[in-house]
Design a protein around this motif. Sequence first.
Motif, short mmCIF file in Angstrom:
data_model
loop_
_atom_site.label_atom_id
_atom_site.label_comp_id
_atom_site.label_asym_id
_atom_site.label_seq_id
_atom_site.Cartn_x
_atom_site.Cartn_y
_atom_site.Cartn_z
N LEU A 161 71.46 62.87 -61.88
CA LEU A 161 71.62 61.65 -61.10
C LEU A 161 72.14 60.51 -61.98
N ASN A 162 71.62 60.43 -63.20
CA ASN A 162 72.07 59.37 -64.10
C ASN A 162 73.51 59.58 -64.57
N ALA A 163 73.97 60.85 -64.53
CA ALA A 163 75.32 61.15 -65.00
C ALA A 163 76.37 61.02 -63.90
N ARG A 183 64.45 57.88 -56.12
CA ARG A 183 64.67 56.47 -55.82
C ARG A 183 64.88 55.65 -57.09
N ALA A 184 64.09 55.94 -58.13
CA ALA A 184 64.24 55.21 -59.38
C ALA A 184 65.60 55.49 -60.02
N ALA A 185 65.98 56.78 -60.05
CA ALA A 185 67.25 57.15 -60.70
C ALA A 185 68.44 56.54 -59.97
N LEU A 186 68.44 56.60 -58.66
CA LEU A 186 69.58 56.10 -57.90
C LEU A 186 69.63 54.58 -57.86
N ALA A 187 68.48 53.94 -58.15
CA ALA A 187 68.47 52.48 -58.26
C ALA A 187 68.87 52.02 -59.65
N GLY A 188 69.12 52.95 -60.55
CA GLY A 188 69.53 52.59 -61.90
C GLY A 188 68.39 52.38 -62.87
N ASP A 189 67.16 52.68 -62.44
CA ASP A 189 66.01 52.52 -63.33
C ASP A 189 65.79 53.83 -64.07
N THR A 190 66.63 54.07 -65.05
CA THR A 190 66.62 55.34 -65.78
C THR A 190 65.29 55.59 -66.47
N ALA A 191 64.73 54.57 -67.09
CA ALA A 191 63.49 54.74 -67.85
C ALA A 191 62.36 55.19 -66.95
N GLN A 192 62.25 54.54 -65.78
CA GLN A 192 61.17 54.91 -64.87
C GLN A 192 61.39 56.32 -64.32
N ALA A 193 62.62 56.66 -63.98
CA ALA A 193 62.92 57.99 -63.47
C ALA A 193 62.56 59.05 -64.49
N ARG A 194 62.93 58.82 -65.75
CA ARG A 194 62.62 59.78 -66.80
C ARG A 194 61.10 59.90 -67.00
N GLU A 195 60.42 58.78 -66.90
CA GLU A 195 58.96 58.80 -67.06
C GLU A 195 58.30 59.65 -65.98
N HIS A 196 58.74 59.47 -64.74
CA HIS A 196 58.16 60.24 -63.65
C HIS A 196 58.50 61.73 -63.77
N SER A 197 59.72 62.02 -64.19
CA SER A 197 60.10 63.43 -64.36
C SER A 197 59.33 64.06 -65.51
N ALA A 198 59.17 63.34 -66.61
CA ALA A 198 58.44 63.87 -67.76
C ALA A 198 56.98 64.17 -67.41
N ALA A 199 56.42 63.38 -66.51
CA ALA A 199 55.03 63.62 -66.10
C ALA A 199 54.87 64.96 -65.39
N LEU A 200 55.97 65.48 -64.85
CA LEU A 200 55.93 66.76 -64.15
C LEU A 200 56.30 67.93 -65.05
N ALA A 201 56.33 67.71 -66.36
CA ALA A 201 56.71 68.76 -67.30
C ALA A 201 55.91 70.05 -67.13
N PRO A 202 54.61 70.00 -66.83
CA PRO A 202 53.89 71.27 -66.63
C PRO A 202 54.43 72.08 -65.45
#
Length: 293
Positions: free
Chosen positions: A195-197, A219-238
Amino acid sequence: MDFTGLSAFPLTPLVDDKLDEAAYVRLIERLRTAGVDSIGALGSTGCYPYFSRNERATALRLATEHSGAVPVIAGIGALRTRDVLWLAEDAQKAGVSALLLAPVSYHTLTEDEVFDLYAAVTRELSVPLCVYDNPGATHFTFSDGLLARIAQLPNIGSIKIPPVSALERIASLRSQIPETVTLGISGDAIAVDGLNAGCGIWYSVMGGLFPEAALTIARAALAGDTAQAREHSAALAPLWDLFRRYGGSLRVIATAAELLGAVAAPCLPAPLRTLTGDARRQVAEVIETLRLA
């Protein structure tokens, strides 16, 4: 339909080897309530090749009847072009907003054969079509040049690209296809990067069962909030780790749906099976740890 945002792909659950209509409706209604941007019915998560024409027609009728204002994208992949055309006709009669087509094959297809498939199908459509590049399932790999040719056909609305080499391909594809054709990312673990790319839509497996978590990322990624999107995705690493460990997302998501009581067990068409033993316990632990229930 504009092919943007989060497209959530639910299971097509079975009970006693028949479509579990009640469970399927609940899954569709949950996605509608969550506010996803579209619903991908009979995608790979929905195990479309395992269902008959009549079963697919029933599933699409239920999806469109219970999706409200949320557009439904219908998978129409099949071995023969004749069957794909029949399935496209059925889907349009059911009232879907778009179609999704992968070049399903037993014998390896050539590029010209795949182009001819899309040319034949798009000539008959009244709704847009998404090209589904899924080499892990179809054993056919689209070249960027072939995708560029197909994108010039009428009624092509989106291209769903796989996670392998996706990030390297986005800029190249974007320069070769019309602006009216969106690029969409599959592969939930790298969705943020896609999404960021420059991808405009996320075709999501986990979104079909856990739409709220997927929407937070999208929603975060498409709004341009890359840091928040990455944070939420990283939380789902398991969860992403389970997808890698058990050969993809289908069995993990189907097992999670059974554990949550969203579907009966076994919910997959045989010979496919959901996870058992330690693997099943790991899925239960991840659901609890990530508070996905």
